[in-house]
Design a protein around this motif. Structure first.
Motif, short mmCIF file in Angstrom:
data_model
loop_
_atom_site.label_atom_id
_atom_site.label_comp_id
_atom_site.label_asym_id
_atom_site.label_seq_id
_atom_site.Cartn_x
_atom_site.Cartn_y
_atom_site.Cartn_z
N MET A 1 -1.72 18.52 9.21
CA MET A 1 -1.97 19.97 9.16
C MET A 1 -1.08 20.60 8.10
O MET A 1 0.05 20.18 7.88
N ALA A 2 -1.61 21.67 7.46
CA ALA A 2 -0.88 22.35 6.40
C ALA A 2 0.36 23.03 6.95
O ALA A 2 0.46 23.32 8.15
N PRO A 3 1.34 23.28 6.10
CA PRO A 3 2.55 23.99 6.53
C PRO A 3 2.21 25.36 7.09
O PRO A 3 1.16 25.90 6.82
N PRO A 4 3.10 25.96 7.89
CA PRO A 4 2.83 27.26 8.47
C PRO A 4 2.59 28.32 7.41
O PRO A 4 3.30 28.38 6.41
N VAL A 5 1.58 29.14 7.66
CA VAL A 5 1.24 30.19 6.70
C VAL A 5 2.05 31.43 7.04
O VAL A 5 1.67 32.24 7.88
N ILE A 6 3.21 31.58 6.42
CA ILE A 6 4.06 32.75 6.61
C ILE A 6 4.31 33.33 5.23
O ILE A 6 4.71 32.61 4.33
N PRO A 7 4.05 34.62 5.03
CA PRO A 7 4.33 35.21 3.72
C PRO A 7 5.76 34.95 3.31
O PRO A 7 6.68 35.07 4.12
N PRO A 8 6.00 34.57 2.04
CA PRO A 8 7.38 34.26 1.61
C PRO A 8 8.38 35.37 1.91
O PRO A 8 9.50 35.10 2.33
N ASP A 9 7.97 36.62 1.71
CA ASP A 9 8.89 37.73 1.98
C ASP A 9 9.29 37.78 3.45
O ASP A 9 10.44 38.03 3.79
N ALA A 10 8.31 37.55 4.33
CA ALA A 10 8.59 37.56 5.77
C ALA A 10 9.53 36.43 6.14
O ALA A 10 10.43 36.59 6.97
N LEU A 11 9.34 35.27 5.51
CA LEU A 11 10.20 34.13 5.80
C LEU A 11 11.63 34.39 5.35
O LEU A 11 12.59 34.08 6.05
N VAL A 12 11.78 34.98 4.18
CA VAL A 12 13.11 35.32 3.67
C VAL A 12 13.79 36.34 4.58
O VAL A 12 14.98 36.21 4.91
N LEU A 13 13.04 37.35 5.02
CA LEU A 13 13.61 38.37 5.89
C LEU A 13 14.04 37.76 7.23
O LEU A 13 15.08 38.12 7.78
N LEU A 14 13.23 36.84 7.76
CA LEU A 14 13.57 36.18 9.02
C LEU A 14 14.86 35.38 8.86
O LEU A 14 15.73 35.40 9.73
N PHE A 166 6.34 28.10 18.54
CA PHE A 166 5.97 28.24 17.14
C PHE A 166 5.22 27.00 16.64
O PHE A 166 4.15 27.09 16.04
N VAL A 167 5.79 25.83 16.90
CA VAL A 167 5.16 24.58 16.45
C VAL A 167 3.80 24.40 17.13
O VAL A 167 2.82 24.01 16.50
N GLY A 168 3.74 24.68 18.45
CA GLY A 168 2.49 24.51 19.18
C GLY A 168 1.38 25.41 18.67
O GLY A 168 0.24 24.96 18.50
N LEU A 169 1.69 26.66 18.41
CA LEU A 169 0.68 27.59 17.90
C LEU A 169 0.26 27.21 16.48
O LEU A 169 -0.92 27.32 16.12
N PRO A 175 -1.39 30.02 13.11
CA PRO A 175 -0.11 30.35 12.45
C PRO A 175 0.12 31.84 12.30
O PRO A 175 1.27 32.28 12.19
N GLY A 176 -0.95 32.63 12.29
CA GLY A 176 -0.80 34.06 12.08
C GLY A 176 -0.05 34.76 13.19
O GLY A 176 0.60 35.79 12.95
N ILE A 177 -0.11 34.23 14.41
CA ILE A 177 0.58 34.86 15.53
C ILE A 177 1.80 34.06 15.99
O ILE A 177 2.50 34.45 16.92
N ALA A 178 2.03 32.92 15.33
CA ALA A 178 3.07 32.01 15.80
C ALA A 178 4.47 32.62 15.72
O ALA A 178 5.24 32.54 16.67
N THR A 179 4.79 33.24 14.59
CA THR A 179 6.15 33.74 14.40
C THR A 179 6.52 34.83 15.40
O THR A 179 7.52 34.73 16.11
N GLY A 180 5.70 35.86 15.47
CA GLY A 180 6.00 36.97 16.38
C GLY A 180 5.99 36.57 17.83
O GLY A 180 6.88 36.94 18.60
N THR A 181 4.98 35.80 18.23
CA THR A 181 4.86 35.38 19.62
C THR A 181 6.05 34.52 20.05
O THR A 181 6.64 34.73 21.11
N ALA A 182 6.42 33.55 19.20
CA ALA A 182 7.52 32.66 19.53
C ALA A 182 8.85 33.40 19.60
O ALA A 182 9.66 33.17 20.51
N ALA A 183 9.08 34.29 18.64
CA ALA A 183 10.35 35.03 18.62
C ALA A 183 10.48 35.94 19.84
O ALA A 183 11.54 36.00 20.47
#
Length: 205
Positions: A1-14, A166-169, A175-183
């Motif tokens: 499966m492809a890497p998680p689709v997280i906008p680079p800016d969002a990843l940097v901010l996280l 996060f990994v499961g989602l 991937p679109g809801i993985a970051t917010g839901t997991a956090a």
């Protein structure tokens, strides 16, 4: 499966958010011990970059803070901010909540970065937990205090929930809801553990 689709800016901010709150939690440990400002900075830097450094070394990534200025400046700024806060506001409760926020952010970011570097899902989950928990251990080890992991209330479990969710989602194609839901899930569980003293049953045999 492809890497998680997280906008680079969002990843940097996280990443920056995790660094900042972990650095503050490290500086708060120094504040509780009434250390000097240079020691504040040392605690902030060690806590802010410790977990991520270990993660990057294990997954074969360039260590994230050695080629940029921003990371160390964030840690120094966190130390300065903590130094300027009135001592009556520097309490064990504040340390727990800042640590909870940093732990949750780094659990998600650590798992995300591991997946991005081609790490398999289960090891990526472990990288998320390791990134989150190592930062919380470091300042207590330096201060010769009992690690936060030795407390009965849930700590590793919320980190595992955030990283695992996060990994499961991501693996489920969400991937679109993985970051917010997991956090949110990880921080909520850790918050409930802080407020209500939740813990898992201990070994009794």
């Amino acid at each position: 499966m492809a890497p998680p689709v997280i906008p680079p800016d969002a990843l940097v901010l996280l990443d920056y958010f995790g660094i900042a709150v972990f650095a503050i939690s490290g500086a708060l440990v120094a504040a509780e011990r009434k250390f000097d400002f240079v020691t504040f900075v040392f605690f902030a830097v060690a806590t802010g970059v410790g977990g991520g450094t270990l993660r990057d070394l294990l997954i074969g990534a360039p260590v994230f803070w050695v080629n940029v200025n921003a990371t160390l400046l964030i840690c120094i700024g966190a130390a300065l901010l903590t130094w300027m806060v009135p001592s009556r506001l520097v309490t064990g409760r504040a340390l727990l909540w800042f640590d909870a926020a940093g732990m949750t952010a780094y659990a998600v970011y650590g798992a995300s970065k591991a997946l991005t570097y081609g790490v398999a899902p289960v090891p990526a989950f472990v990288m998320g937990v390791l990134t989150a928990c190592a930062g919380g251990i470091i300042p207590h080890l330096i201060a010769h205090e009992p690690s936060i992991l030795l407390r009965r209330e849930l700590y590793i479990t919320p980190a595992a929930l955030a990283a695992g969710l996060f990994v499961g989602l991501h693996q489920a194609g969400l991937p679109g809801i993985a970051t917010g839901t997991a956090a949110i899930a990880g921080f909520t569980l850790r918050g409930l553990a802080i407020v209500r003293g939740w813990s898992l049953p201990g070994y009794h045999r």
